[in-house]
Design a protein around this motif. Structure first.
Motif, mmCIF file in Angstrom:
data_model
loop_
_atom_site.group_PDB
_atom_site.id
_atom_site.type_symbol
_atom_site.label_atom_id
_atom_site.label_comp_id
_atom_site.label_asym_id
_atom_site.label_seq_id
_atom_site.Cartn_x
_atom_site.Cartn_y
_atom_site.Cartn_z
ATOM 1 N N ALA A 30 1.708 -27.707 30.952
ATOM 2 C CA ALA A 30 1.507 -26.270 31.142
ATOM 3 C C ALA A 30 0.837 -25.661 29.911
ATOM 4 O O ALA A 30 0.027 -24.733 30.031
ATOM 5 C CB ALA A 30 2.833 -25.572 31.423
ATOM 6 N N ILE A 31 1.148 -26.193 28.750
ATOM 7 C CA ILE A 31 0.524 -25.711 27.510
ATOM 8 C C ILE A 31 -0.743 -26.494 27.209
ATOM 9 O O ILE A 31 -1.829 -25.939 27.079
ATOM 10 C CB ILE A 31 1.501 -25.829 26.320
ATOM 11 N N PHE A 32 -0.604 -27.806 27.089
ATOM 12 C CA PHE A 32 -1.692 -28.595 26.518
ATOM 13 C C PHE A 32 -2.877 -28.783 27.460
ATOM 14 O O PHE A 32 -4.019 -28.817 26.999
ATOM 15 C CB PHE A 32 -1.150 -29.926 25.992
ATOM 16 N N ALA A 144 -10.117 -10.587 25.582
ATOM 17 C CA ALA A 144 -9.916 -9.263 26.190
ATOM 18 C C ALA A 144 -8.834 -9.221 27.266
ATOM 19 O O ALA A 144 -8.143 -8.202 27.388
ATOM 20 C CB ALA A 144 -11.239 -8.729 26.738
ATOM 21 N N PRO A 145 -8.620 -10.279 28.075
ATOM 22 C CA PRO A 145 -7.571 -10.189 29.101
ATOM 23 C C PRO A 145 -6.151 -10.089 28.529
ATOM 24 O O PRO A 145 -5.222 -9.753 29.257
ATOM 25 C CB PRO A 145 -7.724 -11.489 29.894
ATOM 26 N N LEU A 146 -5.976 -10.364 27.256
ATOM 27 C CA LEU A 146 -4.646 -10.338 26.639
ATOM 28 C C LEU A 146 -4.376 -8.983 26.007
ATOM 29 O O LEU A 146 -5.246 -8.407 25.357
ATOM 30 C CB LEU A 146 -4.536 -11.418 25.561
ATOM 31 N N ASP A 147 -3.135 -8.493 26.158
ATOM 32 C CA ASP A 147 -2.762 -7.285 25.430
ATOM 33 C C ASP A 147 -2.334 -7.693 24.012
ATOM 34 O O ASP A 147 -2.265 -8.878 23.687
ATOM 35 C CB ASP A 147 -1.680 -6.488 26.169
ATOM 36 N N GLU A 148 -2.052 -6.715 23.174
ATOM 37 C CA GLU A 148 -1.744 -7.000 21.764
ATOM 38 C C GLU A 148 -0.521 -7.906 21.604
ATOM 39 O O GLU A 148 -0.500 -8.807 20.771
ATOM 40 C CB GLU A 148 -1.571 -5.698 20.970
ATOM 41 N N GLU A 149 0.500 -7.666 22.396
ATOM 42 C CA GLU A 149 1.709 -8.499 22.320
ATOM 43 C C GLU A 149 1.403 -9.941 22.713
ATOM 44 O O GLU A 149 1.879 -10.881 22.072
ATOM 45 C CB GLU A 149 2.804 -7.918 23.216
ATOM 46 N N GLN A 150 0.612 -10.123 23.747
ATOM 47 C CA GLN A 150 0.235 -11.476 24.172
ATOM 48 C C GLN A 150 -0.602 -12.181 23.107
ATOM 49 O O GLN A 150 -0.415 -13.369 22.855
ATOM 50 C CB GLN A 150 -0.537 -11.424 25.494
ATOM 51 N N LYS A 151 -1.501 -11.442 22.477
ATOM 52 C CA LYS A 151 -2.323 -12.030 21.409
ATOM 53 C C LYS A 151 -1.445 -12.516 20.258
ATOM 54 O O LYS A 151 -1.625 -13.620 19.750
ATOM 55 C CB LYS A 151 -3.342 -11.017 20.884
ATOM 56 N N ARG A 152 -0.497 -11.678 19.845
ATOM 57 C CA ARG A 152 0.401 -12.057 18.741
ATOM 58 C C ARG A 152 1.266 -13.248 19.123
ATOM 59 O O ARG A 152 1.425 -14.188 18.346
ATOM 60 C CB ARG A 152 1.291 -10.870 18.343
ATOM 61 N N ALA A 153 1.826 -13.226 20.329
ATOM 62 C CA ALA A 153 2.696 -14.321 20.772
ATOM 63 C C ALA A 153 1.911 -15.630 20.859
ATOM 64 O O ALA A 153 2.401 -16.688 20.422
ATOM 65 C CB ALA A 153 3.334 -13.991 22.122
ATOM 66 N N LEU A 154 0.711 -15.568 21.404
ATOM 67 C CA LEU A 154 -0.110 -16.771 21.515
ATOM 68 C C LEU A 154 -0.490 -17.294 20.139
ATOM 69 O O LEU A 154 -0.373 -18.496 19.860
ATOM 70 C CB LEU A 154 -1.359 -16.487 22.354
ATOM 71 N N ASN A 156 1.077 -16.845 17.328
ATOM 72 C CA ASN A 156 2.272 -17.381 16.668
ATOM 73 C C ASN A 156 2.673 -18.737 17.224
ATOM 74 O O ASN A 156 3.041 -19.644 16.472
ATOM 75 C CB ASN A 156 3.436 -16.393 16.781
ATOM 76 N N GLY A 157 2.623 -18.900 18.535
ATOM 77 C CA GLY A 157 2.961 -20.175 19.141
ATOM 78 C C GLY A 157 1.991 -21.270 18.749
ATOM 79 O O GLY A 157 2.393 -22.394 18.404
ATOM 80 N N LEU A 158 0.702 -20.957 18.777
ATOM 81 C CA LEU A 158 -0.302 -21.946 18.374
ATOM 82 C C LEU A 158 -0.174 -22.299 16.891
ATOM 83 O O LEU A 158 -0.351 -23.461 16.501
ATOM 84 C CB LEU A 158 -1.708 -21.436 18.693
ATOM 85 N N ARG A 159 0.142 -21.298 16.060
ATOM 86 C CA ARG A 159 0.357 -21.559 14.632
ATOM 87 C C ARG A 159 1.503 -22.546 14.434
ATOM 88 O O ARG A 159 1.393 -23.494 13.642
ATOM 89 C CB ARG A 159 0.654 -20.266 13.881
ATOM 90 N N ALA A 160 2.607 -22.354 15.142
ATOM 91 C CA ALA A 160 3.759 -23.255 15.010
ATOM 92 C C ALA A 160 3.383 -24.683 15.402
ATOM 93 O O ALA A 160 3.750 -25.641 14.709
ATOM 94 C CB ALA A 160 4.925 -22.751 15.867
#
Length: 171
Positions: A30-32, A144-154, A156-160
């Motif tokens: 689902a992620i990769f 553009a399809p992502l809101d600010e919260e989605q951008k931050r969450a994505l 952060n998850g990718l950074r981890a």
């Protein structure tokens, strides 16, 4: 119903795996698998931007790395290779192309006569900066399809994930 509400290609792949191998946990796909598919779309769009500025894939990254380093004397090939996560052979090929195009210079390292430094030429800086705005506009359009919260969450998850892989990897 919009396509995003119906599910994407990966949702279909996951359903197929569940049908043929219900005992297997395919949830990491689902992620990769999405990351792989996104990478293909991103690479196509970004490569088109670079081509309009006479750059091949990956050359922008080397020019940008030299520019961001803020060191007019340049970087060693090894430091540049490490920053770009390239093999030495791939690095040599890119540096040869960039030097032939007049975008970088190989100069003697005053701190170590046995090594060279890679320096961004004036023309290289002009090409990089000419490409940068279009590159950033392309990235903004794709997120553009992502809101600010989605951008931050994505992010952060990718950074981890990336931090873990970088710690495990040998680049």
């Amino acid at each position: 119903m919009r396509k995003s509400e119906a599910g994407d290609h990966v949702d279909g792949v996951l359903a197929q795996w569940h049908n043929v191998r219900p005992e297997s946990d395919a949830s990491p796909m689902a992620i990769f698998t999405r990351v792989f598919r996104l990478s293909k779309y991103l690479n196509r769009s970004i490569a088109a931007v670079f081509r309009t500025h006479g750059l091949h894939d990956g050359e922008f990254d080397l020019l940008a790395t030299l520019y961001r380093a803020g060191q007019p004397q340049g970087l060693t090939p090894n430091a540049l290779r490490h920053a770009a996560v390239l093999s030495s052979g791939a690095m040599t090929n890119r540096l040869d192309r960039l030097e032939a195009a007049g975008l970088i210079q190989r100069v003697a390292n005053p701190a170590d006569r046995r090594s060279l430094l890679i320096r961004l030429s004036d023309e290289g800086q002009a090409v990089l900066l000419g490409c940068l705005d279009e590159y950033l506009a392309t990235l903004h359009r794709m997120q553009a399809p992502l809101d600010e919260e989605q951008k931050r969450a994505l992010a952060n998850g990718l950074r981890a994930l990336l931090l873990t892989l970088e710690e495990q990897g040998d680049d």
